[in-house]
Design an enzyme around this catalytic site. Structure first.
Site, PDB file in Angstrom:
ATOM      1  N   LEU A  77       0.880  -1.164   0.000  1.00 38.99           N
ATOM      2  CA  LEU A  77       0.000   0.000   0.000  1.00 38.99           C
ATOM      3  C   LEU A  77       0.915   1.211   0.000  1.00 38.99           C
ATOM      4  O   LEU A  77       1.902   1.237   0.745  1.00 38.99           O
ATOM      5  CB  LEU A  77      -0.891   0.015   1.250  1.00 38.99           C
ATOM      6  N   ASP A  78       0.605   2.206  -0.836  1.00 39.64           N
ATOM      7  CA  ASP A  78       1.516   3.341  -0.919  1.00 39.64           C
ATOM      8  C   ASP A  78       1.471   4.166   0.367  1.00 39.64           C
ATOM      9  O   ASP A  78       0.654   3.955   1.264  1.00 39.64           O
ATOM     10  CB  ASP A  78       1.235   4.193  -2.161  1.00 39.64           C
ATOM     11  N   TYR A  79       2.390   5.113   0.456  1.00 39.77           N
ATOM     12  CA  TYR A  79       2.643   5.888   1.678  1.00 39.77           C
ATOM     13  C   TYR A  79       1.370   6.513   2.244  1.00 39.77           C
ATOM     14  O   TYR A  79       1.124   6.476   3.449  1.00 39.77           O
ATOM     15  CB  TYR A  79       3.666   6.978   1.360  1.00 39.77           C
ATOM     16  N   SER A 112      -1.805   5.631   1.615  1.00 40.63           N
ATOM     17  CA  SER A 112      -2.967   4.751   1.702  1.00 40.63           C
ATOM     18  C   SER A 112      -2.982   3.985   3.017  1.00 40.63           C
ATOM     19  O   SER A 112      -1.979   3.884   3.716  1.00 40.63           O
ATOM     20  CB  SER A 112      -2.976   3.769   0.525  1.00 40.63           C
TER      21      SER A 112
END
Length: 234
Positions: free
Chosen positions: A102-104, A106
Site C-alpha cells: 500500500l503506498d505511503y 494509503s
C-alpha cells in the site's frame, strides 16, 4: 509430504534450484541415508533432514494481517528515513515480507508473511485474487465515470480496469466509491481516478480475497486463522 528441494527452500537453506544442486551433490541426508536424486518426498514433521551433517528444521510459517495507517512505507528500510509498517510488529518478525504494498498515503488491510507461495497466490495476476478498496475523492463522481472504470481506461501507456465499482455516496464536495480490483497494478486505484482528473483524498483497502478488514483497529495486527489461510490459497 513435500518435495525435498522445496523443504530446503522453505527452511531457508537455498532457493529451490540451488536446493536441487545440493541434493545432486550428495550433501543431503534423510533419516541417516544420503539422497542423491531429485523427486524425493519427505514428511517435514517426522523425517530427519541434514545438510552437510547439520540438522535442518522448517521455519514456522507466519501470516499476519495489519491495518496500515497512512504515513507508513511498506519497505523494511526507507531511503528518506520514514517510518515503516515493521514498526507496528514485534521485532522478531522483521524477516517477514509484505504481500504486495500500500503506498505511503494509503491505509487498510495488508498481509505480511514468510511464505513465498502464499505471496505468489495473492499477487500474481493469473490467480485473480480480488482486493476491495474504498476511495474518498473530491467532487461529485458521475455514474458514467464509474462505467469507464469497469470498461477500462488508459493511463501512462497502460490499461487499468476495475472488476466492480459501486458509488457509496456523492455530494458536491466529495464522493465515496468502492472498487474491486483483480489485476493488482501499481497504484491502480489512484491512477484510475487520475485518468479522469479526480483527486483522491483518502484510500483504504478493506478486503483481500474473502478476508475483510473488519474490526481490526488502525495500526494493529492479528495472525490469520487456518481457515482464512486456506481460503486465500484455494
Amino acid at each position: 509430504m513435500v518435495r525435498l528441494h522445496k523443504f530446503l527452500a522453505e527452511a531457508g537453506i537455498a532457493s529451490r534450484r540451488a536446493g536441487e544442486q545440493i541434493i545432486l551433490a550428495g550433501r543431503v541426508e534423510v533419516n541417516g541415508r544420503t539422497v542423491g536424486e531429485l523427486g524425493v518426498r519427505i514428511d517435514p514433521v517426522h523425517d530427519r533432514v541434514k545438510v552437510d551433517g547439520k540438522p535442518v528444521r522448517a521455519k514456522r510459517k507466519l501470516y499476519v494481517a495489519v491495518n496500515k495507517p497512512p504515513g507508513l512505507v511498506c519497505s523494511r528500510k526507507d531511503e528518506l528515513d520514514r517510518a515503516t509498517v515493521y514498526g507496528l510488529l514485534p521485532k522478531e518478525w522483521g524477516h517477514l515480507h509484505t504481500v504486495g504494498r500500500l503506498d505511503y498515503g494509503s491505509e487498510g488491510l495488508l498481509f505480511l508473511t514468510n511464505d513465498g507461495e502464499f505471496s505468489l497466490r495473492l499477487t500474481h495476476p493469473r490467480y485473480g485474487v480480488r482486493k476491495k478498496y474504498v476511495a474518498t475523492v473530491e467532487g461529485r463522481v458521475a455514474e458514467e465515470t464509474l462505467g469507464q472504470f469497469t470498461r477500462g481506461v488508459w493511463h501512462e501507456g497502460e490499461q487499468l480496469k476495475a472488476a466492480r465499482v459501486r458509488l457509496i455516496s456523492a455530494g458536491h464536495s466529495q464522493s465515496v466509491v468502492e472498487l474491486e480490483l483483480a489485476q493488482g497494478k501499481n497504484r491502480e486505484v489512484r491512477r484510475l481516478f487520475e485518468s479522469q482528473g479526480i483527486a483522491v483524498k483518502r484510500l483504504q483497502r478493506v478486503q483481500i480475497g474473502k478476508i475483510k478488514l473488519g474490526e481490526l483497529r488502525l495500526g494493529k495486527w492479528r495472525t490469520l486463522t487456518e481457515p482464512e489461510i486456506k481460503s486465500l490459497m484455494c
